[in-house]
Write a protein that holds these residues in place. Structure first.
Motif, PDB file in Angstrom:
ATOM      1  N   GLU B  25      -3.515   1.010  -2.011  1.00 40.37           N
ATOM      2  CA  GLU B  25      -2.515   1.446  -1.036  1.00 40.37           C
ATOM      3  C   GLU B  25      -1.370   0.435  -0.955  1.00 40.37           C
ATOM      4  O   GLU B  25      -1.589  -0.777  -1.043  1.00 40.37           O
ATOM      5  N   CYS B  26      -0.166   0.961  -0.792  1.00 35.51           N
ATOM      6  CA  CYS B  26       1.017   0.099  -0.700  1.00 35.51           C
ATOM      7  C   CYS B  26       1.496  -0.014   0.745  1.00 35.51           C
ATOM      8  O   CYS B  26       1.441   0.959   1.502  1.00 35.51           O
ATOM      9  N   PHE B  27       1.965  -1.183   1.096  1.00 41.67           N
ATOM     10  CA  PHE B  27       2.569  -1.429   2.415  1.00 41.67           C
ATOM     11  C   PHE B  27       3.897  -2.131   2.167  1.00 41.67           C
ATOM     12  O   PHE B  27       3.934  -3.194   1.543  1.00 41.67           O
ATOM     13  N   TRP B  28       4.981  -1.514   2.678  1.00 37.61           N
ATOM     14  CA  TRP B  28       6.302  -2.045   2.342  1.00 37.61           C
ATOM     15  C   TRP B  28       6.734  -3.187   3.246  1.00 37.61           C
ATOM     16  O   TRP B  28       7.511  -4.042   2.825  1.00 37.61           O
ATOM     17  N   LYS B  29       6.224  -3.195   4.501  1.00 37.36           N
ATOM     18  CA  LYS B  29       6.642  -4.273   5.408  1.00 37.36           C
ATOM     19  C   LYS B  29       6.093  -5.607   4.922  1.00 37.36           C
ATOM     20  O   LYS B  29       6.761  -6.633   4.988  1.00 37.36           O
ATOM     21  N   GLU B  30       4.845  -5.569   4.500  1.00 37.16           N
ATOM     22  CA  GLU B  30       4.245  -6.777   3.938  1.00 37.16           C
ATOM     23  C   GLU B  30       3.537  -6.382   2.648  1.00 37.16           C
ATOM     24  O   GLU B  30       2.435  -5.829   2.689  1.00 37.16           O
ATOM     25  N   ARG B  31       4.212  -6.618   1.538  1.00 35.84           N
ATOM     26  CA  ARG B  31       3.698  -6.161   0.255  1.00 35.84           C
ATOM     27  C   ARG B  31       2.359  -6.826  -0.060  1.00 35.84           C
ATOM     28  O   ARG B  31       2.174  -8.014   0.183  1.00 35.84           O
ATOM     29  N   THR B  32       1.453  -6.032  -0.640  1.00 36.85           N
ATOM     30  CA  THR B  32       0.128  -6.556  -0.977  1.00 36.85           C
ATOM     31  C   THR B  32       0.220  -7.473  -2.198  1.00 36.85           C
ATOM     32  O   THR B  32       1.206  -7.439  -2.941  1.00 36.85           O
ATOM     33  N   GLU B  33      -0.832  -8.233  -2.404  1.00 38.34           N
ATOM     34  CA  GLU B  33      -0.861  -9.136  -3.571  1.00 38.34           C
ATOM     35  C   GLU B  33      -0.771  -8.340  -4.877  1.00 38.34           C
ATOM     36  O   GLU B  33      -0.110  -8.767  -5.820  1.00 38.34           O
ATOM     37  N   LEU B  34      -1.447  -7.185  -4.916  1.00 39.96           N
ATOM     38  CA  LEU B  34      -1.402  -6.376  -6.141  1.00 39.96           C
ATOM     39  C   LEU B  34       0.001  -5.818  -6.381  1.00 39.96           C
ATOM     40  O   LEU B  34       0.457  -5.739  -7.523  1.00 39.96           O
ATOM     41  N   MET B  35       0.692  -5.437  -5.290  1.00 36.53           N
ATOM     42  CA  MET B  35       2.084  -4.968  -5.440  1.00 36.53           C
ATOM     43  C   MET B  35       2.956  -6.062  -6.034  1.00 36.53           C
ATOM     44  O   MET B  35       3.800  -5.813  -6.903  1.00 36.53           O
ATOM     45  N   LYS B  36       2.739  -7.282  -5.560  1.00 39.02           N
ATOM     46  CA  LYS B  36       3.516  -8.412  -6.074  1.00 39.02           C
ATOM     47  C   LYS B  36       3.139  -8.705  -7.524  1.00 39.02           C
ATOM     48  O   LYS B  36       3.997  -8.914  -8.375  1.00 39.02           O
ATOM     49  N   GLN B  37       1.844  -8.698  -7.775  1.00 41.44           N
ATOM     50  CA  GLN B  37       1.354  -9.033  -9.124  1.00 41.44           C
ATOM     51  C   GLN B  37       1.900  -8.074 -10.183  1.00 41.44           C
ATOM     52  O   GLN B  37       2.242  -8.493 -11.284  1.00 41.44           O
ATOM     53  N   PHE B  38       1.985  -6.776  -9.813  1.00 40.08           N
ATOM     54  CA  PHE B  38       2.396  -5.781 -10.808  1.00 40.08           C
ATOM     55  C   PHE B  38       3.814  -5.233 -10.553  1.00 40.08           C
ATOM     56  O   PHE B  38       4.191  -4.220 -11.129  1.00 40.08           O
ATOM     57  N   ASP B  39       4.573  -5.915  -9.709  1.00 37.28           N
ATOM     58  CA  ASP B  39       5.975  -5.540  -9.457  1.00 37.28           C
ATOM     59  C   ASP B  39       6.125  -4.076  -9.079  1.00 37.28           C
ATOM     60  O   ASP B  39       6.890  -3.321  -9.702  1.00 37.28           O
ATOM     61  N   ILE B  40       5.382  -3.666  -8.075  1.00 38.22           N
ATOM     62  CA  ILE B  40       5.447  -2.277  -7.626  1.00 38.22           C
ATOM     63  C   ILE B  40       6.629  -2.137  -6.667  1.00 38.22           C
ATOM     64  O   ILE B  40       6.673  -2.767  -5.608  1.00 38.22           O
TER      65      ILE B  40
END
Lengths: 32, 155
Positions: B25-40
């Motif tokens: 799941e993605c959260f835009w207010k506070e990006r998850t570590e996986l979002m950061k890791q994979f540049d989502i």
């Protein structure tokens, strides 16, 4: 109808992929 | 939530049998570590990853069922291709071309089928076949233009 049994944890999915010799299909979704 | 293609039985079966399915799941207010890791940067984003976690394909945005199935098959092919498993890769690319000839990824599958066959057999005619097929079936595609250098190879 068969439902997809999604993993929710990245490390678990990677370990399972290694064990089963499959790639991971990773869906990033937003409940907006 | 992007339930669209997942309601299709063929999609369900293919993902279940051929992949390990993972949802993050993605959260835009506070990006998850996986979002950061994979540049989502947008959702849905789909990654096809090998068991080392390396990304072989990144798809962004809603994908209709036929295109989605074709991408799932192509994704397996590209993982095999990038691991130099050319026969298995060629089988998947052929599947895309035969079963989803109108899918967006079909021209790319045609290109990579030629390259995979060439890498397996070292016969340059495989590249020429890819060029001929692309110019015949998908003349407007970027992949037809990318295959243009192979037009010099004798049939």
């Amino acid at each position: 109808m068969a439902e997809i049994k999604w993993e929710r944890d990245f490390e678990t999915a990677i370990a399972k992929a290694k064990k089963e010799g499959k790639p991971v299909f990773h869906d990033f979704w937003f409940d907006g | 939530m992007n339930a669209g293609p997942y309601s299709d039985e063929k999609v369900q079966k293919f993902i279940e049998e051929e992949y390990v399915p993972l949802k993050s799941e993605c959260f835009w207010k506070e990006r998850t570590e996986l979002m950061k890791q994979f540049d989502i940067a947008w959702t849905p984003t789909f990654l096809i990853q090998d068991f080392g976690g390396r990304v072989h394909r990144k798809l962004v945005g809603y994908i209709p069922v036929d295109d989605f199935l074709a991408q799932l098959k192509f994704g397996k092919g590209i993982v095999f291709f990038e691991k130099e498993r050319h026969e298995e890769a060629a089988k998947r690319f052929r599947q895309v071309i035969e079963e989803h000839p109108n899918a967006g990824v079909a021209p790319e599958a045609t290109f990579f089928l030629g390259v995979a066959e060439y890498k397996k057999t070292h016969e340059a005619s495989a590249l020429r076949r890819a060029y001929d097929t692309l110019t015949e079936k998908y003349p407007q595609s970027e992949w037809a233009r990318r295959a243009q250098p192979y037009s010099a190879i004798p049939k």
